[in-house]
Design a protein around this motif. Structure first.
Motif, short mmCIF file in Angstrom:
data_model
loop_
_atom_site.label_atom_id
_atom_site.label_comp_id
_atom_site.label_asym_id
_atom_site.label_seq_id
_atom_site.Cartn_x
_atom_site.Cartn_y
_atom_site.Cartn_z
N ARG A 1 0.83 -1.20 0.00
CA ARG A 1 0.00 0.00 0.00
C ARG A 1 0.87 1.26 0.00
NH1 ARG A 1 -4.12 0.64 -1.99
NH2 ARG A 1 -5.51 -0.59 -0.65
N THR B 1 3.82 1.64 -1.22
CA THR B 1 4.42 1.82 -2.54
C THR B 1 3.44 2.46 -3.51
OG1 THR B 1 5.80 -0.15 -2.17
CG2 THR B 1 5.58 0.62 -4.44
N GLN B 2 2.19 2.08 -3.43
CA GLN B 2 1.17 2.68 -4.30
C GLN B 2 1.04 4.18 -4.02
OE1 GLN B 2 -2.69 0.84 -3.94
NE2 GLN B 2 -3.53 1.91 -5.71
N ASP C 1 4.10 6.19 -5.22
CA ASP C 1 4.09 6.46 -6.65
C ASP C 1 3.28 7.72 -6.96
OD1 ASP C 1 4.55 5.67 -9.49
OD2 ASP C 1 2.37 5.53 -9.47
N GLY D 1 4.39 1.83 -8.91
CA GLY D 1 3.38 1.91 -7.87
C GLY D 1 2.59 0.63 -7.67
N LYS D 2 2.84 -0.36 -8.51
CA LYS D 2 2.05 -1.58 -8.47
C LYS D 2 2.81 -2.75 -7.83
CE LYS D 2 -0.69 -0.29 -12.52
NZ LYS D 2 -1.81 0.19 -11.69
N TYR D 3 2.05 -3.76 -7.48
CA TYR D 3 2.58 -5.03 -7.00
C TYR D 3 3.02 -5.83 -8.20
CZ TYR D 3 2.31 -9.89 -5.28
OH TYR D 3 2.56 -11.20 -4.98
N THR E 1 -2.86 -4.24 -7.66
CA THR E 1 -2.99 -3.31 -6.54
C THR E 1 -3.63 -4.03 -5.36
OG1 THR E 1 -5.17 -2.54 -7.25
CG2 THR E 1 -3.26 -1.30 -8.06
#
Length: 314
Positions: free
Chosen positions: A196, A198-199, A202, A277-279, A308
């Motif tokens: 979360r 990391t999202q 971004d 920003g994504k997994y 996400t």
């Protein structure tokens, strides 16, 4: 074993899964593509971290290797030098030490230059049910190392990255944050928090030219992550715990080269920014994922909000 592996992977996925490195992330493809770049890797002494340090060195980067055990990182630097790769340096710190990031970044900048790529790989685990976890600090320590340690190093590299309007941040997470398995409450919680974070990073960092990724590396037996992690009292008392761990260990058959080469590809491939920003699951074919990402708003990734962390509701 098959049942456990099915938990890790989307059975309906059209994406190819890998256990080892493959053509799209091949070291030969990215050799010398990161010349002039400085990479900091935490937890670089063994396993995935060591393989990552060697992979970035092969791609031409100068590598700062950080771990708690000095002999481990000295050995990694020695291997890099013996291979004739660019400069490398060994750093001994505990990422849970709140003062460590500042000291480390200052030393790296004085020796190699400002950090261009940060790989937050250092981590610890705890395997226990909650009922038999009598020492709460065992669980809390997992949160501190995996979450606070990672955020601390991001804060430390951020000013320079913002001023230079460039940077790549790779946060090593886990598929265990995306599924529900018993006995990993602390570890899964910490890694879910990083996904979360990391999202959100971004959203804040991309305008500064900084791209961030939350990457599940693989299920690999060549790691020291689980050393000392098992609550032996719970293991002896809880019905089904032994069978669970047996199946879990049998499912760990990926190689350390798979995540190491994936990290390099994320830092070197311009199109990787489409997944910022994504997994990212390193066992999924990155080329195939990026092909879908290139479709932009018309592709499934954006239309369905894939890669996400989310809660679906009615």
């Amino acid at each position: 074993m098959a049942t456990m592996q099915n938990l890790y992977r989307n059975p309906g996925s059209s994406i190819t899964y890998h256990h080892d490195t493959y053509d799209y992330i091949s070291p030969a493809k990215y050799r010398d593509t990161l010349k002039g770049k400085v990479v900091l890797i935490t937890g670089a002494g063994r396993g995935i971290g060591k393989a990552t340090a060697l992979a970035f060195a092969a791609a031409g980067a100068s590598v700062a290797c950080l771990a708690r055990t000095h002999s481990d990182v000295e050995n990694v630097v020695r291997q890099i030098e013996q291979n004739g790769y660019p400069r490398a340096m060994a750093l001994m710190e505990d990422v849970a030490d709140s003062e460590a990031p500042g000291r480390v970044i200052k030393e790296i900048e004085a020796t190699l230059g400002p950090v261009d790529v940060l790989v937050n790989n250092a981590g610890i685990s705890r395997v226990s049910d909650i009922e038999h976890e009598k020492d709460i600090f065992k669980s809390w320590g997992v949160i501190e190392v995996n979450m606070r340690g990672t955020i601390g190093f991001i804060h430390a590299v951020l000013p320079s990255m913002i001023s230079r309007k460039t940077g790549c941040i790779i946060n090593v997470v886990s598929v265990l944050a995306t599924i529900s398995l018993p006995y990993f409450s602390a570890y899964s919680s910490a890694k879910a928090g990083l996904i979360r974070a990391t999202q959100i990073m971004d959203m804040e960092f991309r305008p500064h030219g900084i791209f961030s990724y939350a990457v599940h590396p693989c299920m690999c037996a060549d790691t020291t992550l689980a050393q000392g992690a098992l609550n032996l009292k719970a293991y002896a008392k809880v019905e089904g715990f032994r069978q669970f761990m047996s199946e879990f260990q049998l499912s760990m058959k990926d190689t350390v080269a798979l995540p190491a080469d994936t990290f390099v590809a994320l830092a070197a491939d311009p199109d990787a920014k489409l997944m910022s920003g994504k997994y990212i699951d390193a066992t999924q074919d990155l080329g195939e994922v990026l092909n879908e990402a290139r479709k932009g708003p018309d592709g499934r990734i954006e239309k369905e909000g894939l890669y996400t962390l989310k809660v679906d509701t009615l």
